[in-house]
Design an enzyme around this catalytic site. Structure first.
Site, PDB file in Angstrom:
ATOM      1  N   ARG A 170     140.232  64.718  42.958  1.00 25.02           N
ATOM      2  CA  ARG A 170     140.718  63.341  42.799  1.00 25.02           C
ATOM      3  C   ARG A 170     141.565  63.062  41.564  1.00 25.02           C
ATOM      4  O   ARG A 170     142.496  62.242  41.666  1.00 25.02           O
ATOM      5  CB  ARG A 170     139.528  62.365  42.892  1.00 25.02           C
ATOM      6  CG  ARG A 170     139.013  62.250  44.329  1.00 25.02           C
ATOM      7  CD  ARG A 170     137.627  61.675  44.407  1.00 25.02           C
ATOM      8  NE  ARG A 170     136.636  62.630  43.919  1.00 25.02           N
ATOM      9  CZ  ARG A 170     135.330  62.417  43.920  1.00 25.02           C
ATOM     10  NH1 ARG A 170     134.851  61.285  44.396  1.00 25.02           N
ATOM     11  NH2 ARG A 170     134.499  63.330  43.464  1.00 25.02           N
ATOM     12  N   THR A 175     127.612  69.908  41.584  1.00 24.24           N
ATOM     13  CA  THR A 175     127.890  69.156  40.348  1.00 24.24           C
ATOM     14  C   THR A 175     127.624  67.661  40.512  1.00 24.24           C
ATOM     15  O   THR A 175     127.689  66.908  39.547  1.00 24.24           O
ATOM     16  CB  THR A 175     129.347  69.379  39.885  1.00 24.24           C
ATOM     17  OG1 THR A 175     130.209  69.345  41.021  1.00 24.24           O
ATOM     18  CG2 THR A 175     129.512  70.699  39.182  1.00 24.24           C
ATOM     19  N   ASP A 180     136.344  76.551  50.929  1.00 24.06           N
ATOM     20  CA  ASP A 180     135.066  76.035  50.420  1.00 24.06           C
ATOM     21  C   ASP A 180     134.194  75.628  51.604  1.00 24.06           C
ATOM     22  O   ASP A 180     134.137  74.461  51.982  1.00 24.06           O
ATOM     23  CB  ASP A 180     135.355  74.838  49.501  1.00 24.06           C
ATOM     24  CG  ASP A 180     134.125  74.386  48.733  1.00 24.06           C
ATOM     25  OD1 ASP A 180     133.113  75.108  48.741  1.00 24.06           O
ATOM     26  OD2 ASP A 180     134.191  73.307  48.118  1.00 24.06           O
TER      27      ASP A 180
END
Ligand code: C5P
Length: 232
Positions: A210, A119, A63
């Site tokens: 998370r 997001t 990413d």
């Protein structure tokens, strides 16, 4: 857990230290087969860990969210494509960047994913950038541009997945971060969805950080997410 559920889950290794990330991968062992290495880990042997994960027969999503002039993006993507990883992100804010990325990828099996709208951003954040569209309108516009540029799929919230699927058809990857179990802590994310809602809306893969990495028992948390995925 079924192989199908396992294939859909991508665990984000958002750690600043190799040892912490390696420990999580070892802890999750055979329950997770797809990992995301991002900017936090990159500078502390993130690429070395990514190679180890690949050598273990698992999949790796880098990413890196590239955004630069075409020449730089093309060469950077070509350089990543040689490494043999599975997914790579670039920003999907403009067509030139995306066309350059496709050119740089060439015939390598690397899948390119365009980040539509982070997001963590909502309508007010877009307004700050002078953008008058809603997040959903902008995500859809960028998803269409990505498809036209030859990009393999997008990163988007599960809240937009159904509209993207309708606009881009079945042969286009939708990868959704911002995944939370019902009642889970959103953290800095704003456009969140449950695993079931994202998958029913047409997402192919879910990126979960998370809810697993910060859990007191990450292995158990991953199993719970996989059960939710299997139910969808
Ligand atoms: O911890 P959490 O589940 O919120 O992590 C989501 C992961 O997905 C992070 O690694 C974040 O960088 C990434 N991501 C995101 N939104 C995007 C693109 C990537 O949250 N649009």
């Amino acid at each position: 857990m079924t192989e199908a559920a396992n294939d859909k889950l991508i665990v984000a290794l958002d750690f600043a230290r190799y040892d912490d990330a390696r420990h999580l991968v070892d802890d999750l062992s055979d329950s997770v087969s797809f990992y995301k290495v991002g900017l936090e880990l990159l500078f502390h042997d993130g690429l070395a860990l990514a190679s180890e994960i690949k050598n273990d027969g698992k999949r790796v999503f880098l990413d890196m969210k590239f955004l630069d002039i075409g020449n730089t993006v093309e060469k950077a993507v070509a350089s990543v494509a040689e490494l043999g990883f599975d997914f790579l992100t670039i920003h999907g804010t403009d067509t030139k960047t995306m066309i350059a990325a496709v050119k740089g990828r060439g015939n390598a099996p690397l899948k390119l994913l365009a980040v539509t709208v982070l997001t963590s951003l909502d309508q007010a954040d877009l307004a700050d950038q002078g953008i008058v569209m809603t997040p959903q309108e902008l995500v859809l516009k960028r998803a269409r541009l990505a498809r036209e540029a030859g990009i393999d799929g997008v990163i988007a919230s599960g809240q937009e997945a159904a509209a993207i699927r309708a606009a881009t058809g079945n042969n286009f990857l939708i990868v959704t971060p911002g995944i939370r179990l019902p009642g889970g802590d959103a953290g800095d994310q704003t456009r969140i969805t449950t695993p079931e809602d994202a998958l029913r809306a047409g997402a192919n893969h879910l990126v979960v950080g998370r809810p697993i990495t910060a859990a007191s028992d990450p292995r158990r948390a991953a199993q719970t997410v996989l059960e939710h995925i299997a139910r969808a």
